[in-house]
Motif scaffolding. Sequence first.
Motif, PDB file in Angstrom:
ATOM      1  N   ARG A  22      35.699 -47.750  36.888  1.00 14.49           N
ATOM      2  CA  ARG A  22      34.412 -48.300  36.451  1.00 14.49           C
ATOM      3  C   ARG A  22      33.657 -48.969  37.596  1.00 14.49           C
ATOM      4  NH1 ARG A  22      34.054 -47.874  30.989  1.00 14.49           N
ATOM      5  NH2 ARG A  22      35.998 -47.814  29.789  1.00 14.49           N
ATOM      6  N   GLU A  23      34.364 -49.739  38.423  1.00 18.25           N
ATOM      7  CA  GLU A  23      33.685 -50.387  39.544  1.00 18.25           C
ATOM      8  C   GLU A  23      33.353 -49.376  40.642  1.00 18.25           C
ATOM      9  OE1 GLU A  23      37.134 -52.396  42.283  1.00 18.25           O
ATOM     10  OE2 GLU A  23      36.773 -53.321  40.331  1.00 18.25           O
ATOM     11  N   ILE A  24      34.147 -48.316  40.754  1.00 21.33           N
ATOM     12  CA  ILE A  24      33.842 -47.253  41.724  1.00 21.33           C
ATOM     13  C   ILE A  24      32.556 -46.538  41.336  1.00 21.33           C
ATOM     14  CG2 ILE A  24      34.625 -45.031  42.635  1.00 21.33           C
ATOM     15  CD1 ILE A  24      37.491 -46.082  42.399  1.00 21.33           C
ATOM     16  N   ARG A  25      32.401 -46.259  40.038  1.00 17.17           N
ATOM     17  CA  ARG A  25      31.187 -45.603  39.559  1.00 17.17           C
ATOM     18  C   ARG A  25      29.971 -46.510  39.745  1.00 17.17           C
ATOM     19  NH1 ARG A  25      31.912 -42.848  33.758  1.00 17.17           N
ATOM     20  NH2 ARG A  25      29.785 -42.239  34.308  1.00 17.17           N
ATOM     21  N   ALA A  26      30.156 -47.806  39.514  1.00 14.50           N
ATOM     22  CA  ALA A  26      29.052 -48.754  39.709  1.00 14.50           C
ATOM     23  C   ALA A  26      28.633 -48.783  41.176  1.00 14.50           C
ATOM     24  CB  ALA A  26      29.478 -50.145  39.256  1.00 14.50           C
ATOM     25  N   ALA A  27      29.615 -48.802  42.082  1.00 19.33           N
ATOM     26  CA  ALA A  27      29.309 -48.802  43.517  1.00 19.33           C
ATOM     27  C   ALA A  27      28.615 -47.515  43.925  1.00 19.33           C
ATOM     28  CB  ALA A  27      30.597 -48.987  44.318  1.00 19.33           C
ATOM     29  N   ALA A  28      29.060 -46.386  43.357  1.00 15.01           N
ATOM     30  CA  ALA A  28      28.425 -45.101  43.663  1.00 15.01           C
ATOM     31  C   ALA A  28      26.978 -45.091  43.193  1.00 15.01           C
ATOM     32  CB  ALA A  28      29.209 -43.964  43.009  1.00 15.01           C
ATOM     33  N   GLY A  29      26.730 -45.696  42.029  1.00 18.68           N
ATOM     34  CA  GLY A  29      25.356 -45.775  41.519  1.00 18.68           C
ATOM     35  C   GLY A  29      24.461 -46.605  42.419  1.00 18.68           C
ATOM     36  N   ILE A  30      24.997 -47.692  42.956  1.00 14.94           N
ATOM     37  CA  ILE A  30      24.234 -48.536  43.877  1.00 14.94           C
ATOM     38  C   ILE A  30      23.878 -47.758  45.137  1.00 14.94           C
ATOM     39  CG2 ILE A  30      24.343 -50.594  45.346  1.00 14.94           C
ATOM     40  CD1 ILE A  30      26.222 -51.801  43.191  1.00 14.94           C
ATOM     41  N   PHE A  31      24.873 -47.073  45.700  1.00 11.86           N
ATOM     42  CA  PHE A  31      24.627 -46.300  46.919  1.00 11.86           C
ATOM     43  C   PHE A  31      23.685 -45.126  46.662  1.00 11.86           C
ATOM     44  CE2 PHE A  31      28.408 -48.018  49.347  1.00 11.86           C
ATOM     45  CZ  PHE A  31      27.647 -48.447  50.420  1.00 11.86           C
ATOM     46  N   PHE A  32      23.787 -44.522  45.480  1.00 11.24           N
ATOM     47  CA  PHE A  32      22.867 -43.431  45.155  1.00 11.24           C
ATOM     48  C   PHE A  32      21.434 -43.933  45.113  1.00 11.24           C
ATOM     49  CE2 PHE A  32      20.323 -41.055  42.103  1.00 11.24           C
ATOM     50  CZ  PHE A  32      20.440 -39.762  42.603  1.00 11.24           C
ATOM     51  N   LEU A  33      21.236 -45.087  44.502  1.00 11.04           N
ATOM     52  CA  LEU A  33      19.888 -45.653  44.384  1.00 11.04           C
ATOM     53  C   LEU A  33      19.272 -45.927  45.749  1.00 11.04           C
ATOM     54  CD1 LEU A  33      17.600 -46.825  42.657  1.00 11.04           C
ATOM     55  CD2 LEU A  33      18.820 -48.997  42.650  1.00 11.04           C
ATOM     56  N   VAL A  34      20.021 -46.600  46.632  1.00  7.61           N
ATOM     57  CA  VAL A  34      19.457 -46.962  47.935  1.00  7.61           C
ATOM     58  C   VAL A  34      19.302 -45.730  48.827  1.00  7.61           C
ATOM     59  CG1 VAL A  34      20.285 -49.331  47.848  1.00  7.61           C
ATOM     60  CG2 VAL A  34      21.745 -47.574  48.852  1.00  7.61           C
ATOM     61  N   THR A  35      20.227 -44.758  48.712  1.00 11.65           N
ATOM     62  CA  THR A  35      20.119 -43.540  49.515  1.00 11.65           C
ATOM     63  C   THR A  35      18.940 -42.694  49.065  1.00 11.65           C
ATOM     64  OG1 THR A  35      22.533 -43.519  49.819  1.00 11.65           O
ATOM     65  CG2 THR A  35      21.347 -41.495  50.345  1.00 11.65           C
ATOM     66  N   TYR A  36      18.777 -42.567  47.758  1.00  7.19           N
ATOM     67  CA  TYR A  36      17.655 -41.795  47.216  1.00  7.19           C
ATOM     68  C   TYR A  36      16.324 -42.450  47.585  1.00  7.19           C
ATOM     69  CZ  TYR A  36      14.623 -39.456  43.845  1.00  7.19           C
ATOM     70  OH  TYR A  36      13.608 -38.742  43.270  1.00  7.19           O
ATOM     71  N   THR A  37      16.274 -43.774  47.488  1.00  8.28           N
ATOM     72  CA  THR A  37      15.044 -44.491  47.842  1.00  8.28           C
ATOM     73  C   THR A  37      14.696 -44.292  49.309  1.00  8.28           C
ATOM     74  OG1 THR A  37      15.534 -46.191  46.179  1.00  8.28           O
ATOM     75  CG2 THR A  37      13.913 -46.749  47.870  1.00  8.28           C
ATOM     76  N   SER A  38      15.694 -44.385  50.176  1.00 10.46           N
ATOM     77  CA  SER A  38      15.442 -44.183  51.612  1.00 10.46           C
ATOM     78  C   SER A  38      15.013 -42.751  51.889  1.00 10.46           C
ATOM     79  CB  SER A  38      16.694 -44.537  52.414  1.00 10.46           C
ATOM     80  OG  SER A  38      17.791 -43.713  52.058  1.00 10.46           O
ATOM     81  N   ALA A  39      15.551 -41.788  51.131  1.00 13.60           N
ATOM     82  CA  ALA A  39      15.142 -40.387  51.300  1.00 13.60           C
ATOM     83  C   ALA A  39      13.683 -40.201  50.890  1.00 13.60           C
ATOM     84  CB  ALA A  39      16.046 -39.472  50.475  1.00 13.60           C
ATOM     85  N   MET A  40      13.246 -40.919  49.867  1.00 18.07           N
ATOM     86  CA  MET A  40      11.857 -40.838  49.436  1.00 18.07           C
ATOM     87  C   MET A  40      10.907 -41.437  50.492  1.00 18.07           C
ATOM     88  SD  MET A  40      11.745 -39.196  46.607  1.00 18.07           S
ATOM     89  CE  MET A  40      13.055 -38.222  47.393  1.00 18.07           C
ATOM     90  N   PHE A  41      11.349 -42.504  51.150  1.00 20.45           N
ATOM     91  CA  PHE A  41      10.554 -43.071  52.235  1.00 20.45           C
ATOM     92  C   PHE A  41      10.363 -42.044  53.344  1.00 20.45           C
ATOM     93  CE2 PHE A  41      11.593 -47.453  50.684  1.00 20.45           C
ATOM     94  CZ  PHE A  41      10.296 -47.931  50.660  1.00 20.45           C
ATOM     95  N   ILE A  42      11.414 -41.289  53.638  1.00 24.30           N
ATOM     96  CA  ILE A  42      11.327 -40.253  54.676  1.00 24.30           C
ATOM     97  C   ILE A  42      10.409 -39.130  54.224  1.00 24.30           C
ATOM     98  CG2 ILE A  42      12.628 -38.509  55.952  1.00 24.30           C
ATOM     99  CD1 ILE A  42      15.067 -40.355  55.786  1.00 24.30           C
ATOM    100  N   PHE A  43      10.593 -38.688  52.988  1.00 26.52           N
ATOM    101  CA  PHE A  43       9.866 -37.524  52.478  1.00 26.52           C
ATOM    102  C   PHE A  43       8.365 -37.781  52.364  1.00 26.52           C
ATOM    103  CE2 PHE A  43       8.381 -34.704  49.072  1.00 26.52           C
ATOM    104  CZ  PHE A  43       8.823 -33.474  49.557  1.00 26.52           C
ATOM    105  N   PHE A  44       7.995 -38.952  51.856  1.00 30.90           N
ATOM    106  CA  PHE A  44       6.587 -39.226  51.594  1.00 30.90           C
ATOM    107  C   PHE A  44       5.877 -39.980  52.713  1.00 30.90           C
ATOM    108  CE2 PHE A  44       8.243 -38.721  47.224  1.00 30.90           C
ATOM    109  CZ  PHE A  44       7.372 -37.742  46.769  1.00 30.90           C
TER     110      PHE A  44
END
Length: 220
Positions: A22-44
């Motif tokens: 459960r905590e591994i999935r929560a950590a993965a969700g946090i990293f997904f959010l920040v990685t996706y957000t940073s990818a959007m900064f690059i893309f746009f």
Amino acid sequence: MSKLIQFGERVQGYDIAVLNEREIRAAAGIFFLVTYTSAMFIFFDGNFLMIKYVVTLFLLDFLIRVFINPRFAPSLVLGRLIVRNQTPEYVGAQQKKFAWIIGIILSAIMFVLFVIVNAFSPITGLICLICLAFLFFESVFGICLGCTFYPLFHKTKPQRCPGEVCDTRSKQEIQKTSRVQLLVLAAFFAVLFVAAFFFKERASRKPYDLFGISSNAKIK
């Protein structure tokens, strides 16, 4: 010192070292959010600043997980705080360690290219997509893609997989999918496709400000 530097927890009733899924999935969700957000900064915006910080933190976090102790990895500590009121779901530690070593390799390549060399290429783009896929499947579906490669490099079979997917067993009635359900799913996508085809022009129109708030703001 032995308890400080170790991988996995010893829990009564389990004969192997385990981790809390459960905590591994929560950590993965946090990293997904920040990685996706940073990818959007690059893309746009073509802004690579955030991804450099994310890659650095990603690498440090995984190094702590594998070579020191998952208990002290910042993302897992945060994940533990988030899901602290949920009943733990124990999974085998060894296959997770293997998956996180893959994470170290990928993040190390990204760190060298983005932070040290200060360059981007199709390699960084591909690795970013792979990382996003790994994090998405872990956080949303509870599927550890890195763990699926564990049997290819180890003779021993992984134990205590999330959802007991490592164990061959018959599905329970609630897990089975009927033909009617598959038909409904197919019909849903068919209707979605038809709607997208016929309403494309209308849907592509820019919506107007219903209350004229933006227009009044411009006048002032």
